[in-house]
Design an enzyme around this catalytic site. Structure first.
Site, PDB file in Angstrom:
ATOM      1  N   GLY A   1       0.671  -1.140  -0.054  1.00 27.83           N
ATOM      2  CA  GLY A   1       0.091  -0.041   0.034  1.00 27.83           C
ATOM      3  C   GLY A   1       0.767   1.180   0.168  1.00 27.83           C
ATOM      4  O   GLY A   1       0.634   2.027   0.884  1.00 27.83           O
ATOM      5  N   ALA A   2       1.733   1.399  -0.982  1.00 29.23           N
ATOM      6  CA  ALA A   2       2.709   2.476  -0.939  1.00 29.23           C
ATOM      7  C   ALA A   2       2.289   3.295  -2.218  1.00 29.23           C
ATOM      8  O   ALA A   2       3.317   4.098  -2.637  1.00 29.23           O
ATOM      9  CB  ALA A   2       4.076   2.074  -1.138  1.00 29.23           C
TER      10      ALA A   2
ATOM     11  N   GLY B   1      -0.881   7.854   0.100  1.00 32.86           N
ATOM     12  CA  GLY B   1      -1.230   8.313   1.572  1.00 32.86           C
ATOM     13  C   GLY B   1       0.452   8.238   2.439  1.00 32.86           C
ATOM     14  O   GLY B   1       1.273   8.362   1.944  1.00 32.86           O
ATOM     15  N   ILE B   2       0.006   7.280   3.409  1.00 35.11           N
ATOM     16  CA  ILE B   2       1.102   6.918   4.476  1.00 35.11           C
ATOM     17  C   ILE B   2       2.317   6.207   3.744  1.00 35.11           C
ATOM     18  O   ILE B   2       3.304   6.458   3.895  1.00 35.11           O
ATOM     19  CB  ILE B   2       0.746   6.287   5.874  1.00 35.11           C
ATOM     20  CG1 ILE B   2      -0.600   7.107   6.462  1.00 35.11           C
ATOM     21  CG2 ILE B   2       1.658   6.113   6.854  1.00 35.11           C
ATOM     22  CD1 ILE B   2      -1.419   6.346   7.448  1.00 35.11           C
ATOM     23  N   GLY B   3       1.838   5.193   3.133  1.00 32.89           N
ATOM     24  CA  GLY B   3       2.759   4.318   2.692  1.00 32.89           C
ATOM     25  C   GLY B   3       3.680   4.802   1.404  1.00 32.89           C
ATOM     26  O   GLY B   3       4.894   4.567   1.428  1.00 32.89           O
TER      27      GLY B   3
ATOM     28  N   SER C   1      -5.282   0.621  13.528  1.00 32.72           N
ATOM     29  CA  SER C   1      -6.051   1.922  13.812  1.00 32.72           C
ATOM     30  C   SER C   1      -6.542   1.817  15.092  1.00 32.72           C
ATOM     31  O   SER C   1      -7.022   0.630  15.841  1.00 32.72           O
ATOM     32  CB  SER C   1      -6.926   1.909  12.777  1.00 32.72           C
ATOM     33  OG  SER C   1      -7.826   3.005  13.196  1.00 32.72           O
TER      34      SER C   1
ATOM     35  N   TYR D   1     -14.621  -1.943   9.014  1.00 32.31           N
ATOM     36  CA  TYR D   1     -13.258  -1.344   9.140  1.00 32.31           C
ATOM     37  C   TYR D   1     -12.620  -1.690  10.556  1.00 32.31           C
ATOM     38  O   TYR D   1     -11.598  -2.310  10.866  1.00 32.31           O
ATOM     39  CB  TYR D   1     -13.261  -0.128   8.847  1.00 32.31           C
ATOM     40  CG  TYR D   1     -11.777   0.555   8.777  1.00 32.31           C
ATOM     41  CD1 TYR D   1     -10.810   0.315   7.893  1.00 32.31           C
ATOM     42  CD2 TYR D   1     -11.489   1.425   9.940  1.00 32.31           C
ATOM     43  CE1 TYR D   1      -9.691   0.905   7.814  1.00 32.31           C
ATOM     44  CE2 TYR D   1     -10.201   2.219  10.198  1.00 32.31           C
ATOM     45  CZ  TYR D   1      -9.333   1.697   9.019  1.00 32.31           C
ATOM     46  OH  TYR D   1      -8.095   2.154   8.847  1.00 32.31           O
TER      47      TYR D   1
HETATM   48  N1  LIG Z   1      -5.564   7.731   7.337  1.00 31.09           N
HETATM   49  C1  LIG Z   1      -5.806   7.442   8.379  1.00 31.09           C
HETATM   50  O1  LIG Z   1      -6.446   8.337   9.165  1.00 31.09           O
HETATM   51  C2  LIG Z   1      -5.496   6.180   9.176  1.00 31.09           C
HETATM   52  C3  LIG Z   1      -5.906   5.980  10.326  1.00 31.09           C
HETATM   53  C4  LIG Z   1      -5.775   4.751  11.052  1.00 31.09           C
HETATM   54  C5  LIG Z   1      -5.309   3.734  10.373  1.00 31.09           C
HETATM   55  N2  LIG Z   1      -4.814   4.039   8.936  1.00 31.09           N
HETATM   56  C6  LIG Z   1      -4.383   2.886   8.135  1.00 31.09           C
HETATM   57  O2  LIG Z   1      -3.021   3.256   7.465  1.00 31.09           O
HETATM   58  C7  LIG Z   1      -3.189   2.512   6.334  1.00 31.09           C
HETATM   59  C8  LIG Z   1      -2.746   3.291   5.125  1.00 31.09           C
HETATM   60  O3  LIG Z   1      -3.853   4.257   4.899  1.00 31.09           O
HETATM   61  P1  LIG Z   1      -3.916   5.573   4.163  1.00 31.09           P
HETATM   62  O4  LIG Z   1      -4.566   6.430   5.162  1.00 31.09           O
HETATM   63  O5  LIG Z   1      -2.511   5.913   3.752  1.00 31.09           O
HETATM   64  O6  LIG Z   1      -4.954   5.325   2.964  1.00 31.09           O
HETATM   65  P2  LIG Z   1      -4.733   5.469   1.271  1.00 31.09           P
HETATM   66  O7  LIG Z   1      -4.052   6.818   1.022  1.00 31.09           O
HETATM   67  O8  LIG Z   1      -5.964   5.131   0.992  1.00 31.09           O
HETATM   68  O9  LIG Z   1      -3.576   4.393   1.031  1.00 31.09           O
HETATM   69  C9  LIG Z   1      -4.099   2.978   1.102  1.00 31.09           C
HETATM   70  C10 LIG Z   1      -3.144   2.003   0.317  1.00 31.09           C
HETATM   71  O10 LIG Z   1      -3.668   0.690   0.284  1.00 31.09           O
HETATM   72  C11 LIG Z   1      -3.756   0.347  -1.185  1.00 31.09           C
HETATM   73  N3  LIG Z   1      -4.755  -0.489  -1.166  1.00 31.09           N
HETATM   74  C12 LIG Z   1      -6.032  -0.148  -1.083  1.00 31.09           C
HETATM   75  N4  LIG Z   1      -6.883  -1.129  -1.361  1.00 31.09           N
HETATM   76  C13 LIG Z   1      -6.059  -2.108  -1.743  1.00 31.09           C
HETATM   77  C14 LIG Z   1      -6.531  -3.282  -2.517  1.00 31.09           C
HETATM   78  N5  LIG Z   1      -7.698  -4.064  -2.722  1.00 31.09           N
HETATM   79  N6  LIG Z   1      -5.340  -4.208  -2.796  1.00 31.09           N
HETATM   80  C15 LIG Z   1      -4.106  -3.800  -2.669  1.00 31.09           C
HETATM   81  N7  LIG Z   1      -3.713  -2.470  -2.135  1.00 31.09           N
HETATM   82  C16 LIG Z   1      -4.910  -1.777  -1.964  1.00 31.09           C
HETATM   83  C17 LIG Z   1      -3.870   1.565  -1.859  1.00 31.09           C
HETATM   84  O11 LIG Z   1      -3.156   1.301  -3.137  1.00 31.09           O
HETATM   85  P3  LIG Z   1      -4.227   1.381  -4.739  1.00 31.09           P
HETATM   86  O12 LIG Z   1      -5.322   2.227  -4.254  1.00 31.09           O
HETATM   87  O13 LIG Z   1      -3.155   1.698  -5.650  1.00 31.09           O
HETATM   88  O14 LIG Z   1      -4.627  -0.176  -4.539  1.00 31.09           O
HETATM   89  C18 LIG Z   1      -2.940   2.640  -1.201  1.00 31.09           C
HETATM   90  O15 LIG Z   1      -1.552   2.195  -1.649  1.00 31.09           O
HETATM   91  C19 LIG Z   1      -4.308   1.635   6.236  1.00 31.09           C
HETATM   92  O16 LIG Z   1      -4.099   0.296   6.622  1.00 31.09           O
HETATM   93  C20 LIG Z   1      -5.232   2.324   6.952  1.00 31.09           C
HETATM   94  O17 LIG Z   1      -6.348   1.500   7.486  1.00 31.09           O
HETATM   95  C21 LIG Z   1      -5.233   4.962   8.264  1.00 31.09           C
END
Ligand SMILES: NC(=O)c1ccc[n+]([C@@H]2O[C@H](COP(=O)([O-])OP(=O)(O)OC[C@H]3O[C@@H](n4cnc5c(N)ncnc54)[C@H](OP(=O)(O)O)[C@@H]3O)[C@@H](O)[C@H]2O)c1
Length: 298
Positions: A9-10, A13-15, A138, A164
């Site tokens: 997931g890079a 966002g965070i990744g 989370s 979630y």
């Molecule tokens: N943002 C927050 O406030 C928050 C808070 C707590 C925890 N988190 C956790 O942090 C992590 C990163 O989230 P983020 O906030 O950076 O969100 P994000 O910007 O939506 O990034 C999510 C990443 O996961 C990948 N992904 C999503 N669905 C996928 C699938 N079906 N198969 C393969 N890859 C998939 C996306 O890539 P593609 O779209 O290219 O597939 C993207 O690289 C997640 O585990 C999330 O639950 C986030």
């Protein structure tokens, strides 16, 4: 640092930010996502930051367990060591959808795919010890419940936020059980709440009330990360620190709120629940319940 790190997931966002930071520290960054255009952009940034180490992008949909198996095979064929696996890919869906295997999509992508990937790569991590598994959970895991596990797996009475939270509770239970099963191997397993980051796609795609909430939060966070809110960069630092810092080299089975160790929900101490989740997860992805013992790819 000449580590090889696989970060899921890079592509956003965070990744995405963590990939760049790991490369700047000299790691060979292997990463995943579905969006090929974004993947190519991140790969350029990673290779520019670490020209000596290189990096690789693997486009993989985590709803497809065969594709996850293929990813593990490819990484094991192409790299003879793996110092850290960071399970960061995650999704939140507003409507119920199931995978081809009939599993609710949030549970499949957020829990079962990293469960499968970690167990398939465990032999490579063990052979590269000291090595680490880091999983992005989370704080919402505290709202999760897995007491009726089959209802969660099938997505019965689907509610997006519950689905979630359940998947994120599974991340913490998985981490604790994995740490126990890997004790003495030199491979640690920890998980992290990265903070609330309104700027990522995960939160931007939220609907209804949560969208209103996140718009307000975005305004706050754009001024400065305060209280529970975090910048994308700060959240990425938390992942990078768990994957590389000497300070946590011997810590395993722990839950972190950003860079601080914290107490997870009481359900995480439920051994029976941890074992039940492990066995059912193994069954759902076609692995023996004894993993990570042995090598399922042999
Ligand atoms: N943002 C927050 O406030 C928050 C808070 C707590 C925890 N988190 C956790 O942090 C992590 C990163 O989230 P983020 O906030 O950076 O969100 P994000 O910007 O939506 O990034 C999510 C990443 O996961 C990948 N992904 C999503 N669905 C996928 C699938 N079906 N198969 C393969 N890859 C998939 C996306 O890539 P593609 O779209 O290219 O597939 C993207 O690289 C997640 O585990 C999330 O639950 C986030």
């Amino acid at each position: 640092m000449d580590r090889v790190v696989l970060l899921t997931g890079a592509t956003s966002g965070i990744g995405r930010e963590a990939a760049r930071k790991l490369a700047e520290r000299g790691a060979t960054v292997l990463f995943t996502g579905r969006d090929r255009e974004a993947g190519a952009d991140v790969l350029s940034a990673v290779r520019a930051a670490a020209p000596e180490s290189g990096g690789e992008f693997y486009p993989v949909d985590f709803a497809d367990f065969d594709a996850v198996r293929e990813l593990a095979r490819t990484v094991r064929t192409e790299y003879d060591r793996l110092d850290a696996l960071v399970n960061n890919a995650g999704t939140s869906r507003s409507e119920r959808r199931t995978t081809e295997d009939g599993v609710e999509l949030t549970f499949a992508v957020n829990h079962l795919a990293p469960f499968l990937l970690t167990n398939l790569l465990a032999p490579r991590l063990r052979a590269s010890a000291p090595a680490r598994v880091v999983t992005t959970s989370s704080a919402l895991h505290e709202n999760g419940s897995l007491s009726d596990l089959d209802a969660v797996v099938r997505g019965e009475e689907f509610d997006a936020l519950d689905a979630y939270a359940d998947s994120k509770l599974a991340n913490v239970l998985f981490t604790r059980e994995l740490a126990d099963r890997l004790a003495g191997t030199g491979v640690t397993a920890n998980c992290v709440h990265p903070g609330w980051i309104p700027g990522t796609r995960l939160v931007r795609n939220a609907t209804g009330f949560s969208r209103l909430f996140t718009s307000a939060a975005s305004l706050v966070a754009s001024v400065a990360p305060v209280g529970p809110f975090e910048s994308v960069s700060g959240a990425a630092d938390a992942l990078v620190s768990l994957a590389t810092s000497d300070e946590v080299a011997d810590v395993s089975g722990a839950y972190f709120d950003r860079r601080e160790r914290a107490s997870p929900a009481a359900a995480v101490n439920d051994e029976e629940l941890r074992t039940r989740l492990w066995r059912r997860s193994a069954e759902l992805v076609g692995l023996p319940a004894s993993v990570p013992e042995g090598d399922p790819l042999r």
